[in-house]
Design a protein around this motif. Structure first.
Motif, PDB file in Angstrom:
ATOM      1  N   PRO A 105      40.096 -24.406 -13.373  1.00  6.21           N
ATOM      2  CA  PRO A 105      39.451 -23.444 -12.282  1.00  6.21           C
ATOM      3  C   PRO A 105      38.552 -24.064 -11.074  1.00  6.21           C
ATOM      4  N   ALA A 106      37.388 -24.716 -11.723  1.00  2.00           N
ATOM      5  CA  ALA A 106      36.430 -25.421 -10.893  1.00  2.00           C
ATOM      6  C   ALA A 106      37.154 -26.279 -10.284  1.00  2.00           C
ATOM      7  N   ALA A 107      37.861 -27.182 -10.765  1.00  2.00           N
ATOM      8  CA  ALA A 107      38.473 -28.098  -9.666  1.00  2.00           C
ATOM      9  C   ALA A 107      39.607 -27.571  -8.656  1.00  2.00           C
ATOM     10  N   LEU A 108      40.251 -26.660  -8.910  1.00  2.00           N
ATOM     11  CA  LEU A 108      40.724 -25.999  -7.948  1.00  2.00           C
ATOM     12  C   LEU A 108      40.039 -25.124  -6.875  1.00  2.00           C
ATOM     13  N   VAL A 109      39.002 -24.787  -7.317  1.00  2.00           N
ATOM     14  CA  VAL A 109      38.137 -24.027  -6.232  1.00  2.00           C
ATOM     15  C   VAL A 109      37.503 -25.225  -5.333  1.00  2.00           C
ATOM     16  N   LEU A 110      37.005 -26.396  -5.935  1.00  2.00           N
ATOM     17  CA  LEU A 110      36.429 -27.520  -5.168  1.00  2.00           C
ATOM     18  C   LEU A 110      37.380 -28.110  -4.187  1.00  2.00           C
ATOM     19  N   ASP A 111      38.820 -28.163  -4.668  1.00  2.00           N
ATOM     20  CA  ASP A 111      39.803 -28.752  -3.931  1.00  2.00           C
ATOM     21  C   ASP A 111      40.005 -27.959  -2.692  1.00  2.00           C
ATOM     22  N   THR A 112      39.998 -26.663  -2.974  1.00  2.00           N
ATOM     23  CA  THR A 112      40.026 -25.656  -1.860  1.00  2.00           C
ATOM     24  C   THR A 112      38.997 -25.820  -0.607  1.00  2.00           C
ATOM     25  N   LEU A 113      37.783 -26.021  -1.331  1.00  2.00           N
ATOM     26  CA  LEU A 113      36.589 -25.986  -0.326  1.00  2.00           C
ATOM     27  C   LEU A 113      36.678 -27.309   0.398  1.00  2.00           C
ATOM     28  N   PHE A 167      37.002 -16.264 -10.441  1.00  2.00           N
ATOM     29  CA  PHE A 167      37.726 -17.260 -10.090  1.00  2.00           C
ATOM     30  C   PHE A 167      39.028 -16.672  -9.251  1.00  2.00           C
ATOM     31  N   GLU A 168      39.754 -15.567  -9.568  1.00  2.00           N
ATOM     32  CA  GLU A 168      40.592 -14.781  -8.936  1.00  2.00           C
ATOM     33  C   GLU A 168      40.005 -14.254  -7.608  1.00  2.00           C
ATOM     34  N   LEU A 169      38.621 -13.657  -7.613  1.00  2.00           N
ATOM     35  CA  LEU A 169      38.025 -12.915  -6.683  1.00  2.00           C
ATOM     36  C   LEU A 169      37.776 -14.122  -5.584  1.00  2.00           C
ATOM     37  N   THR A 170      37.260 -15.249  -5.938  1.00  2.00           N
ATOM     38  CA  THR A 170      36.797 -16.086  -4.954  1.00  2.00           C
ATOM     39  C   THR A 170      38.129 -16.779  -4.314  1.00  2.00           C
ATOM     40  N   LEU A 171      39.122 -17.022  -4.827  1.00  2.00           N
ATOM     41  CA  LEU A 171      40.183 -17.552  -4.205  1.00  2.00           C
ATOM     42  C   LEU A 171      40.760 -16.524  -3.378  1.00  2.00           C
ATOM     43  N   ASP A 172      40.819 -15.172  -3.871  1.00  2.00           N
ATOM     44  CA  ASP A 172      41.313 -14.122  -3.041  1.00  2.00           C
ATOM     45  C   ASP A 172      40.399 -14.133  -1.579  1.00  2.00           C
ATOM     46  N   LEU A 173      39.108 -14.315  -1.806  1.00  2.00           N
ATOM     47  CA  LEU A 173      38.196 -13.952  -0.470  1.00  2.00           C
ATOM     48  C   LEU A 173      38.353 -15.229   0.363  1.00  2.00           C
ATOM     49  N   ILE A 174      38.705 -16.578  -0.141  1.00  2.00           N
ATOM     50  CA  ILE A 174      38.835 -17.672   0.630  1.00  2.00           C
ATOM     51  C   ILE A 174      40.248 -17.585   1.362  1.00  2.00           C
ATOM     52  N   ASP A 175      41.093 -16.877   0.918  1.00  2.00           N
ATOM     53  CA  ASP A 175      42.513 -16.703   1.436  1.00  2.00           C
ATOM     54  C   ASP A 175      42.091 -15.804   2.590  1.00  2.00           C
ATOM     55  N   ALA A 213      45.565 -22.169   5.536  1.00  2.00           N
ATOM     56  CA  ALA A 213      45.895 -20.925   4.546  1.00  2.00           C
ATOM     57  C   ALA A 213      47.091 -21.176   3.918  1.00  2.00           C
ATOM     58  N   GLN A 214      48.229 -21.639   4.649  1.00  2.00           N
ATOM     59  CA  GLN A 214      49.542 -21.676   3.832  1.00  2.00           C
ATOM     60  C   GLN A 214      49.320 -22.817   2.837  1.00  2.00           C
ATOM     61  N   THR A 215      48.713 -24.060   3.059  1.00  2.00           N
ATOM     62  CA  THR A 215      48.685 -25.093   2.059  1.00  2.00           C
ATOM     63  C   THR A 215      47.888 -24.506   1.009  1.00  2.00           C
ATOM     64  N   VAL A 216      46.614 -23.967   0.974  1.00  2.00           N
ATOM     65  CA  VAL A 216      45.765 -23.438   0.014  1.00  2.00           C
ATOM     66  C   VAL A 216      46.400 -22.278  -0.845  1.00  2.00           C
ATOM     67  N   SER A 217      47.249 -21.493  -0.092  1.00  2.00           N
ATOM     68  CA  SER A 217      48.148 -20.416  -0.888  1.00  2.00           C
ATOM     69  C   SER A 217      49.029 -21.264  -1.901  1.00  2.00           C
ATOM     70  N   ASP A 218      49.731 -22.026  -1.329  1.00  2.00           N
ATOM     71  CA  ASP A 218      50.627 -22.935  -2.261  1.00  2.00           C
ATOM     72  C   ASP A 218      50.015 -23.493  -3.215  1.00  2.00           C
ATOM     73  N   ARG A 219      48.932 -24.423  -3.075  1.00  2.00           N
ATOM     74  CA  ARG A 219      48.360 -24.874  -3.756  1.00  2.00           C
ATOM     75  C   ARG A 219      47.701 -24.007  -5.155  1.00  2.00           C
ATOM     76  N   THR A 220      46.896 -22.812  -4.626  1.00  2.00           N
ATOM     77  CA  THR A 220      46.672 -22.067  -5.650  1.00  2.00           C
ATOM     78  C   THR A 220      47.709 -21.711  -6.513  1.00  2.00           C
ATOM     79  N   ARG A 221      48.779 -21.264  -5.941  1.00  2.00           N
ATOM     80  CA  ARG A 221      49.957 -20.845  -6.747  1.00  2.00           C
ATOM     81  C   ARG A 221      50.418 -21.831  -7.920  1.00  2.00           C
ATOM     82  N   HIS A 222      50.417 -22.878  -7.447  1.00  2.00           N
ATOM     83  CA  HIS A 222      50.998 -24.096  -8.327  1.00  2.00           C
ATOM     84  C   HIS A 222      49.871 -24.331  -9.453  1.00  2.00           C
ATOM     85  N   GLY A 223      48.526 -24.312  -8.916  1.00  2.00           N
ATOM     86  CA  GLY A 223      47.515 -24.728  -9.957  1.00  2.00           C
ATOM     87  C   GLY A 223      47.224 -23.552 -10.756  1.00  2.00           C
ATOM     88  N   LYS A 224      47.551 -22.361 -10.605  1.00  2.00           N
ATOM     89  CA  LYS A 224      47.702 -21.308 -11.744  1.00  2.00           C
ATOM     90  C   LYS A 224      48.949 -21.512 -12.489  1.00  2.00           C
TER      91      LYS A 224
END
Length: 377
Positions: free
Chosen positions: A356-364, A287-295, A339-350
C-alpha cells in the motif's frame, strides 16, 4: 466462530446511517416522488419501477417510501359518506398506520426485500444476488394475501444480480403477478439487461444540494458546519458524505490539498508519512480512503481546467491550488490522463497485493510529474 444473525451487516444499509426503511424524510428527491405519485393517482401505476441515480442519494429511501405508500393504500378506494376520498398528495404514511409497524419489524407479509444473502460457509455476505434468492419469490407470490392488498418487492441493488437472477426477475417483469409492484434500485442502470430496463418505468434521483445535504446528515445524527464541503467532495451523495464523516475524510482531503499546494514539487518526508499511514491491517481503511480522495482530487483538477475552479471548496485553499495546477484545456487533458492512469494502476496494484505505501507513493510521484509537465508549458 460464526457471526450471530443479529451482528451481520445488512447489505442495503450504509454504516453509520439508519436503514432506509427507518429514514423519516427524503430530501432532494421531490421530483421523483411527484412523478410516482402522479402515475398512481392517474391510474398509470407500472408493475416495474427502476429507481436510478448515483449511490447514496436516497434511492433506497425512496423505494421504501413507495413500498409503504403502496402497501397502505387500498386497491380500490372506498367511498365515504361524502363520496370518493381526495387523492393522496404525498407518499407520507402515518407512523401509527398498522402497515408501518409491520414494515419496520421486517414482518410485513406483502413486502419482500431481495438483496445479497449471508453465506454461512464463508461467514460473509455473498458478492451477488443469486437465483436462489429470486426463487423465494415463488412462495411469496404463492401465499394468499389475507387483506387482498398489493404486494411489493424491493431489489436493492439490482446491479448485484448475477445473470441467472436477472433473467428470473425479467420473467416476473414480463408476466407480473396480479397487484404486484417490483421496485428495482440501480446505481448503474446501463449494466442491467436492456429488457429489464424496457419493462420498467424509470425514476431518476439527482444529487443533493449543500442545504439538503446538511439537513439529511442531521437526520442521520450527523450535525456538521461543513455541509458545503461535504456536498462538494461527496458529489451530492448523502451516503458518501456519511462515509467521509465517519472516516474523517475532510481532514484527509485537507492534508492532500496542503501537500499538493507546493507542486510542482512537494515535501517528500510528508508524502512518506502519508503513505506510512496506509500500511498494515490498521491502515487498510486509510489506504482505501486516501486513494479514493486522490481520485476525487484529480477529477476536480481536470474539471477546473475546463470550467474554472469550483465555486465550493472541499478544503481551504483548494480553489487557488486548482487554478494554479489546471489553468487551461491542455492542463485539463493532462490531469484527465493522470486520473485514468492512476485508476488503472490502483486497480492493478490491489489485484496483485502491491504494498500500500508503495502504491500511494507511486501515485503521488505521478501527480508531481504531471504538475511539472503542466508548469513547463
Amino acid at each position: 466462530m460464526a457471526t450471530a444473525p443479529e451482528d451481520r451487516p445488512l447489505p442495503d444499509q450504509i454504516e453509520g446511517a439508519p436503514h432506509p426503511s427507518e429514514t423519516a424524510i427524503l430530501y432532494g428527491q421531490s421530483r421523483a416522488e411527484a412523478d410516482f405519485l402522479e402515475a398512481f393517482t392517474t391510474g398509470r401505476l407500472h408493475s416495474g419501477w427502476l429507481i436510478t441515480g448515483p449511490q447514496g442519494v436516497g434511492k433506497a429511501t425512496l423505494a421504501w417510501r413507495m413500498a409503504a405508500f403502496l402497501l397502505s393504500q387500498p386497491l380500490v378506494a372506498e367511498d365515504d359518506m361524502f363520496g370518493a376520498p381526495p387523492p393522496p398528495t404525498s407518499l407520507d404514511v402515518d407512523d401509527a398506520h398498522p402497515d408501518m409497524a409491520l414494515i419496520r419489524s421486517g414482518a410485513h407479509p406483502r413486502l419482500f426485500t431481495l438483496r445479497r444473502a449471508w453465506d454461512d460457509k464463508t461467514d460473509k455476505l455473498k458478492s451477488v444476488i443469486t437465483v436462489d434468492e429470486v426463487r423465494k419469490l415463488k412462495n411469496f407470490f404463492g401465499m394468499s394475501a389475507t387483506d387482498g392488498g398489493r404486494r411489493v418487492v424491493i431489489v436493492d441493488p439490482a446491479d448485484d444480480m448475477n445473470v441467472n437472477a436477472a433473467n428470473a426477475i425479467l420473467k416476473l417483469l414480463e408476466e407480473p403477478p396480479a397487484d404486484a409492484v417490483i421496485l428495482l434500485i440501480s446505481h448503474a442502470p446501463s449494466r442491467l439487461l436492456p429488457t429489464i430496463r424496457s419493462r420498467c418505468r424509470e425514476l431518476r434521483c439527482g444529487l443533493l444540494s449543500a442545504e439538503d445535504m446538511t439537513t439529511a446528515l442531521a437526520q442521520s445524527g450527523i450535525n456538521t458546519d461543513a455541509g458545503e464541503a461535504l456536498a462538494a467532495l461527496s458529489g451530492g451523495s448523502v451516503g458518501e458524505a456519511i462515509r467521509l464523516t465517519n472516516l474523517d475524510g475532510l481532514s484527509v482531503y485537507s492534508n492532500l490539498v496542503s501537500l499538493f499546494s507546493t507542486l510542482p514539487n512537494f515535501d517528500r518526508p510528508r508524502a512518506l508519512a502519508m503513505a506510512d499511514k496506509c500500511v498494515g491491517k490498521a491502515g487498510a481503511t486509510r489506504f482505501e480512503l486516501t486513494l479514493d480522495l486522490i481520485d476525487k482530487f484529480l477529477t476536480r483538477t481536470a474539471r477546473a481546467g475546463l470550467h474554472g475552479p469550483p465555486d465550493i471548496q472541499a478544503a481551504q485553499g483548494e480553489a487557488l491550488l486548482l487554478s494554479k495546477l489546471s489553468p487551461n484545456d491542455f492542463a485539463a487533458r493532462r490531469w484527465a490522463q493522470v486520473a485514468q492512469t492512476v485508476s488503472d494502476r490502483t486497480r492493478h496494484g490491489k489485484a496483485v497485493n502491491l504494498d500500500p505505501a508503495a502504491l500511494v507513493l507511486d501515485t503521488l510521484f505521478r501527480i508531481e510529474k504531471a504538475a511539472l509537465d503542466v508548469a513547463a508549458v
